[in-house]
Design an enzyme around this catalytic site. Sequence first.
Site, PDB file in Angstrom:
ATOM      1  N   CYS A   9     -10.960   8.705  81.069  1.00  0.00           N
ATOM      2  CA  CYS A   9      -9.691   8.038  81.364  1.00  0.00           C
ATOM      3  C   CYS A   9      -9.278   7.274  80.106  1.00  0.00           C
ATOM      4  O   CYS A   9      -9.748   7.593  79.006  1.00  0.00           O
ATOM      5  CB  CYS A   9      -9.811   7.148  82.605  1.00  0.00           C
ATOM      6  SG  CYS A   9     -11.017   5.807  82.450  1.00  0.00           S
ATOM      7  N   ASN A  12     -11.985   3.575  80.228  1.00  0.00           N
ATOM      8  CA  ASN A  12     -13.371   3.794  80.652  1.00  0.00           C
ATOM      9  C   ASN A  12     -13.956   2.580  81.378  1.00  0.00           C
ATOM     10  O   ASN A  12     -15.134   2.297  81.306  1.00  0.00           O
ATOM     11  CB  ASN A  12     -14.263   4.176  79.461  1.00  0.00           C
ATOM     12  CG  ASN A  12     -15.644   4.704  79.841  1.00  0.00           C
ATOM     13  OD1 ASN A  12     -16.625   4.507  79.124  1.00  0.00           O
ATOM     14  ND2 ASN A  12     -15.759   5.367  80.964  1.00  0.00           N
ATOM     15  N   ASP A 124      -3.068   5.693  86.184  1.00  0.00           N
ATOM     16  CA  ASP A 124      -3.647   4.482  85.615  1.00  0.00           C
ATOM     17  C   ASP A 124      -3.539   3.336  86.629  1.00  0.00           C
ATOM     18  O   ASP A 124      -2.451   2.986  87.056  1.00  0.00           O
ATOM     19  CB  ASP A 124      -2.842   4.148  84.345  1.00  0.00           C
ATOM     20  CG  ASP A 124      -3.454   3.008  83.564  1.00  0.00           C
ATOM     21  OD1 ASP A 124      -4.125   2.161  84.177  1.00  0.00           O
ATOM     22  OD2 ASP A 124      -3.235   2.966  82.350  1.00  0.00           O
TER      23      ASP A 124
HETATM   24  P1  4NP Z   1      -8.928   3.201  83.152  1.00  0.00           P
HETATM   25  O1  4NP Z   1      -7.928   1.995  83.405  1.00  0.00           O
HETATM   26  O2  4NP Z   1      -8.274   4.062  82.093  1.00  0.00           O
HETATM   27  O3  4NP Z   1      -8.995   3.884  84.476  1.00  0.00           O
HETATM   28  O4  4NP Z   1     -10.224   2.594  82.699  1.00  0.00           O
HETATM   29  C1  4NP Z   1      -7.407   1.212  82.383  1.00  0.00           C
HETATM   30  C2  4NP Z   1      -8.165   0.198  81.834  1.00  0.00           C
HETATM   31  C3  4NP Z   1      -7.619  -0.619  80.843  1.00  0.00           C
HETATM   32  C4  4NP Z   1      -6.313  -0.411  80.409  1.00  0.00           C
HETATM   33  C5  4NP Z   1      -5.564   0.623  80.959  1.00  0.00           C
HETATM   34  C6  4NP Z   1      -6.108   1.435  81.957  1.00  0.00           C
HETATM   35  N1  4NP Z   1      -5.735  -1.250  79.426  1.00  0.00           N
HETATM   36  O5  4NP Z   1      -4.555  -1.075  79.134  1.00  0.00           O
HETATM   37  O6  4NP Z   1      -6.438  -2.120  78.892  1.00  0.00           O
END
Ligand code: 4NP
Length: 167
Positions: A9, A12, A124
């Site tokens: 993703c 992570n 997301d």
């Molecule tokens: P993930 O979710 O990709 O499912 O781990 C996210 C975690 C952090 C961020 C975006 C999506 N971020 O923008 O910091």
Amino acid sequence: MTISVLIVCLGNICRSPMGEAVLRNEALKRGITDIHVDSAGTAAAHIGEDPDERTIEVCGMNDVPISHSARQVRASDFTSFDYILAADGSNLRALERHVGHSEGSKATVKLWGSYLSDNKPIQDPYYGGLRIGLRNGACAGWVYGGLQASLGKRVRGAVNDLTDGTG
Ligand code: 4NP
């Protein structure tokens, strides 16, 4: 032969560590040991962090052990993993850019949901509350898809186990 699956993703910390934990747990429950599962992010922002508290909570509610330290996708992943599965289209495009630069890539790089009939990405969740989960069918559906792709007939029926009474 051991099959290796890397779930990817953006950060992570939410989706992919959950997918990793669920896939490992489902394999374990079925006595399947010839599978190696890991997860990674396309971005570097959360390297070294534990999974997001919402991911830990959902896994806890479903008795799925989870332990992961966030890491970024690296070039060697494309030569060491059989499957690299992206949560959403943006993650997939980032991976495809990587493939072009990874000599000897053997990995099948696909969208996480591509094994499902609706081919839906897992959005997301970071700023939108917990929209993923073992209970919304998306992760469960992916797990089935991933297991089916990697392990074939041995996991037939898993989608029912995973989605019954949930959603
Ligand atoms: P993930 O979710 O990709 O499912 O781990 C996210 C975690 C952090 C961020 C975006 C999506 N971020 O923008 O910091």
